[in-house]
Design a protein around this motif. Structure first.
Motif, mmCIF file in Angstrom:
data_model
loop_
_atom_site.group_PDB
_atom_site.id
_atom_site.type_symbol
_atom_site.label_atom_id
_atom_site.label_comp_id
_atom_site.label_asym_id
_atom_site.label_seq_id
_atom_site.Cartn_x
_atom_site.Cartn_y
_atom_site.Cartn_z
ATOM 1 N N ASP A 165 0.359 -1.485 0.126
ATOM 2 C CA ASP A 165 -0.269 -0.202 0.254
ATOM 3 C C ASP A 165 1.139 1.249 -0.063
ATOM 4 O O ASP A 165 2.004 1.569 0.513
ATOM 5 C CB ASP A 165 -0.630 0.090 1.153
ATOM 6 N N ASN A 166 -0.156 2.050 -0.665
ATOM 7 C CA ASN A 166 1.353 3.310 -0.906
ATOM 8 C C ASN A 166 2.486 3.836 -1.139
ATOM 9 O O ASN A 166 3.035 4.604 -1.146
ATOM 10 C CB ASN A 166 0.890 4.253 0.224
ATOM 11 N N SER A 167 2.623 2.779 -2.071
ATOM 12 C CA SER A 167 4.226 2.888 -2.015
ATOM 13 C C SER A 167 5.086 3.450 -2.881
ATOM 14 O O SER A 167 3.696 3.358 -4.561
ATOM 15 C CB SER A 167 5.222 1.111 -2.733
ATOM 16 N N VAL A 168 5.274 4.222 -3.741
ATOM 17 C CA VAL A 168 6.478 4.958 -5.184
ATOM 18 C C VAL A 168 7.095 3.823 -5.692
ATOM 19 O O VAL A 168 9.081 3.417 -4.327
ATOM 20 C CB VAL A 168 7.116 5.991 -3.954
ATOM 21 N N VAL A 169 7.075 3.130 -6.701
ATOM 22 C CA VAL A 169 8.253 2.904 -7.188
ATOM 23 C C VAL A 169 8.311 3.298 -8.446
ATOM 24 O O VAL A 169 8.018 3.309 -9.358
ATOM 25 C CB VAL A 169 7.568 0.995 -7.474
ATOM 26 N N VAL A 170 10.019 4.316 -8.543
ATOM 27 C CA VAL A 170 10.030 4.752 -10.180
ATOM 28 C C VAL A 170 11.574 4.843 -10.272
ATOM 29 O O VAL A 170 12.839 4.859 -9.597
ATOM 30 C CB VAL A 170 10.036 6.503 -8.539
ATOM 31 N N GLY A 171 11.605 4.511 -11.472
ATOM 32 C CA GLY A 171 13.440 4.557 -12.020
ATOM 33 C C GLY A 171 14.174 3.493 -11.350
ATOM 34 O O GLY A 171 15.364 3.741 -11.154
ATOM 35 N N ASN A 172 13.363 2.135 -11.205
ATOM 36 C CA ASN A 172 14.439 1.138 -10.925
ATOM 37 C C ASN A 172 14.279 0.145 -12.099
ATOM 38 O O ASN A 172 14.249 0.452 -13.618
ATOM 39 C CB ASN A 172 13.154 0.264 -10.457
ATOM 40 N N TYR A 173 15.972 -0.119 -12.339
ATOM 41 C CA TYR A 173 16.485 -1.030 -13.463
ATOM 42 C C TYR A 173 15.830 -2.764 -13.188
ATOM 43 O O TYR A 173 16.771 -3.226 -11.949
ATOM 44 C CB TYR A 173 17.276 -1.147 -13.524
ATOM 45 N N ALA A 193 6.485 4.383 -12.293
ATOM 46 C CA ALA A 193 6.462 4.950 -12.504
ATOM 47 C C ALA A 193 8.169 5.306 -13.095
ATOM 48 O O ALA A 193 8.815 4.707 -12.485
ATOM 49 C CB ALA A 193 6.830 6.434 -12.534
ATOM 50 N N ASN A 194 8.376 5.445 -14.552
ATOM 51 C CA ASN A 194 9.389 5.275 -15.080
ATOM 52 C C ASN A 194 10.827 4.176 -14.558
ATOM 53 O O ASN A 194 12.063 4.459 -14.400
ATOM 54 C CB ASN A 194 10.092 6.851 -14.888
ATOM 55 N N ASN A 195 10.621 2.849 -14.588
ATOM 56 C CA ASN A 195 11.360 1.955 -14.458
ATOM 57 C C ASN A 195 11.624 1.142 -15.660
ATOM 58 O O ASN A 195 11.120 1.183 -16.847
ATOM 59 C CB ASN A 195 10.899 1.237 -13.319
ATOM 60 N N ASN A 220 6.898 3.788 -17.714
ATOM 61 C CA ASN A 220 7.633 2.752 -17.353
ATOM 62 C C ASN A 220 7.605 1.626 -18.888
ATOM 63 O O ASN A 220 7.072 1.637 -20.433
ATOM 64 C CB ASN A 220 6.456 1.593 -16.925
ATOM 65 N N ASN A 221 8.991 0.930 -19.246
ATOM 66 C CA ASN A 221 9.842 -0.107 -20.595
ATOM 67 C C ASN A 221 9.498 -1.028 -19.633
ATOM 68 O O ASN A 221 10.435 -1.386 -19.123
ATOM 69 C CB ASN A 221 10.556 1.295 -21.155
ATOM 70 N N ILE A 222 8.938 -1.819 -20.966
ATOM 71 C CA ILE A 222 8.340 -3.243 -20.353
ATOM 72 C C ILE A 222 9.055 -3.691 -21.516
ATOM 73 O O ILE A 222 8.700 -3.511 -22.558
ATOM 74 C CB ILE A 222 7.376 -3.518 -19.749
ATOM 75 N N THR A 223 10.200 -4.596 -21.624
ATOM 76 C CA THR A 223 9.807 -5.785 -22.432
ATOM 77 C C THR A 223 9.992 -6.611 -21.332
ATOM 78 O O THR A 223 10.183 -7.230 -21.454
ATOM 79 C CB THR A 223 11.818 -6.105 -23.163
ATOM 80 N N SER A 224 9.093 -7.966 -22.614
ATOM 81 C CA SER A 224 9.302 -8.796 -21.825
ATOM 82 C C SER A 224 8.021 -9.999 -23.002
ATOM 83 O O SER A 224 7.159 -9.970 -23.923
ATOM 84 C CB SER A 224 7.633 -9.101 -21.106
ATOM 85 N N ASN A 225 8.303 -11.023 -23.153
ATOM 86 C CA ASN A 225 7.178 -12.753 -23.562
ATOM 87 C C ASN A 225 6.607 -12.800 -23.191
ATOM 88 O O ASN A 225 5.537 -14.054 -23.980
ATOM 89 C CB ASN A 225 8.812 -13.426 -24.343
ATOM 90 N N ASN A 226 5.795 -12.033 -21.968
ATOM 91 C CA ASN A 226 4.539 -12.334 -21.239
ATOM 92 C C ASN A 226 3.769 -11.404 -21.540
ATOM 93 O O ASN A 226 4.299 -10.288 -21.976
ATOM 94 C CB ASN A 226 5.423 -12.895 -19.631
ATOM 95 N N TYR A 227 2.758 -10.798 -20.691
ATOM 96 C CA TYR A 227 2.043 -10.172 -20.515
ATOM 97 C C TYR A 227 2.932 -8.658 -20.426
ATOM 98 O O TYR A 227 3.840 -9.231 -19.247
ATOM 99 C CB TYR A 227 1.038 -9.580 -19.468
ATOM 100 N N THR A 239 -4.219 4.336 -13.104
ATOM 101 C CA THR A 239 -3.934 4.720 -14.461
ATOM 102 C C THR A 239 -3.205 4.187 -15.083
ATOM 103 O O THR A 239 -1.373 4.405 -14.618
ATOM 104 C CB THR A 239 -3.846 6.494 -14.117
ATOM 105 N N ASP A 240 -3.150 4.476 -16.287
ATOM 106 C CA ASP A 240 -2.031 2.910 -17.333
ATOM 107 C C ASP A 240 -1.612 4.326 -18.446
ATOM 108 O O ASP A 240 -2.125 4.284 -18.851
ATOM 109 C CB ASP A 240 -2.012 1.772 -17.497
ATOM 110 N N THR A 241 -0.239 5.136 -18.137
ATOM 111 C CA THR A 241 -0.224 5.416 -19.336
ATOM 112 C C THR A 241 1.306 4.872 -19.244
ATOM 113 O O THR A 241 2.649 5.537 -20.254
ATOM 114 C CB THR A 241 0.822 6.911 -19.568
ATOM 115 N N THR A 242 1.514 3.680 -19.086
ATOM 116 C CA THR A 242 3.268 3.003 -19.746
ATOM 117 C C THR A 242 3.298 2.477 -20.793
ATOM 118 O O THR A 242 2.067 2.249 -22.285
ATOM 119 C CB THR A 242 3.048 1.539 -18.793
ATOM 120 N N GLY A 243 4.759 2.867 -20.997
ATOM 121 C CA GLY A 243 5.165 2.253 -22.849
ATOM 122 C C GLY A 243 5.838 0.847 -23.399
ATOM 123 O O GLY A 243 6.510 0.799 -21.750
ATOM 124 N N MET A 244 5.595 0.003 -23.605
ATOM 125 C CA MET A 244 6.241 -1.226 -23.318
ATOM 126 C C MET A 244 5.912 -1.819 -25.712
ATOM 127 O O MET A 244 6.054 -0.724 -26.091
ATOM 128 C CB MET A 244 4.779 -2.123 -23.698
#
Length: 244
Positions: A165-173, A193-195, A220-227, A239-244
């Motif tokens: 709850d209420n976590s901020v997860v930003v800028g991780n690789y 955001a921005n992971n 977020n920049n996501i590369t995956s063979n799954n979802y 709210t989703d404005t992620t890029g994949m």
């Protein structure tokens, strides 16, 4: 057996430039109840007694400890958690959640075992930043509320980051192998955001059932063979404005 360094109910300590290696079921490299202290530039490591031993004890554990800085340490375990902010009692320390701690700039190596998380947080308002995290069953796992996880390099065997709850997860690789999840959401009001997230056969972001309401996924920049993003359950206002 006993802990390499044991601290009971202390404040305003500096623990610096120690090398601690221990083995045995009840042996922690560092075990403490403490507040307002600095732990920096140390090496903490726990080993199994034999290769056949299922588990050992945590390398670095604190309970009921607040406003500490854990910085620029090397922390390893081949059969237990590496950094553990535990709400349970230790062998020689009392129970309680740990809040308002800073964990930054550490090199953390755990084992591919369900007993072994690289960083496990039981507490609130902790800040986990700029750590190099590798090898654990989970990379950075949180319980509690309002923990901040930023700019970490995370590799893990099951989940890269678990956000409560209420976590901020930003800028991780976050880069995982096999069927591992990149970032898992197990709470509401979470910002992801921005992971950069790279997975093989696991989802990039997994929103657990009945979690994730009032959360934001952005940039977020996501590369995956799954979802790229997987969610199943009842939610409101994601709210989703992620890029994949």
């Amino acid at each position: 057996t006993t802990s390499g360094i044991l601290v009971n109910d202390a404040e305003n300590l500096t623990v610096e430039n120690n090398i601690v290696e221990v083995s045995g079921l009840n042996s922690y490299a560092f075990e403490a109840n403490m507040n307002h202290s600095m732990i920096k530039l140390n090496s903490f490591e726990t080993h199994k007694l034999t290769p056949e031993t299922e588990r050992t004890h945590t390398a670095f554990v604190i309970c009921d400890s607040n406003y500490n800085i854990i910085a620029n340490n090397t922390i390893k375990s081949d059969g237990a958690n590496c950094v553990y902010l535990s709400s349970y009692p230790g062998v020689d320390i009392h129970a309680g959640p740990s809040n308002y701690n800073i964990i930054t700039g550490n090199n953390i190596s755990a084992a591919n075992s369900a007993w072994s998380y690289s960083i496990q947080i039981m507490g609130s308002k902790n800040n986990v930043s700029k750590n190099y995290v590798s090898g654990g069953y989970k990379g950075i796992s949180t319980q509690g509320s309002g923990n901040i996880i930023t700019e970490n390099d995370v590799d893990a065997e099951n989940q890269g980051i678990l956000a409560a709850d209420n976590s901020v997860v930003v800028g991780n690789y976050v880069h995982t192998s096999g069927s591992s999840t990149g970032i898992a959401v197990d709470g509401n009001n979470v910002l992801i955001a921005n992971n950069t997230i790279i997975t093989q056969n696991g989802p990039g972001i997994d929103i657990f059932s009945d979690s994730g309401s009032n959360s934001t996924l952005s940039g977020n920049n996501i590369t995956s063979n799954n979802y790229g993003i997987y969610s199943k359950g009842e939610y409101t206002q994601i709210t989703d404005t992620t890029g994949m």
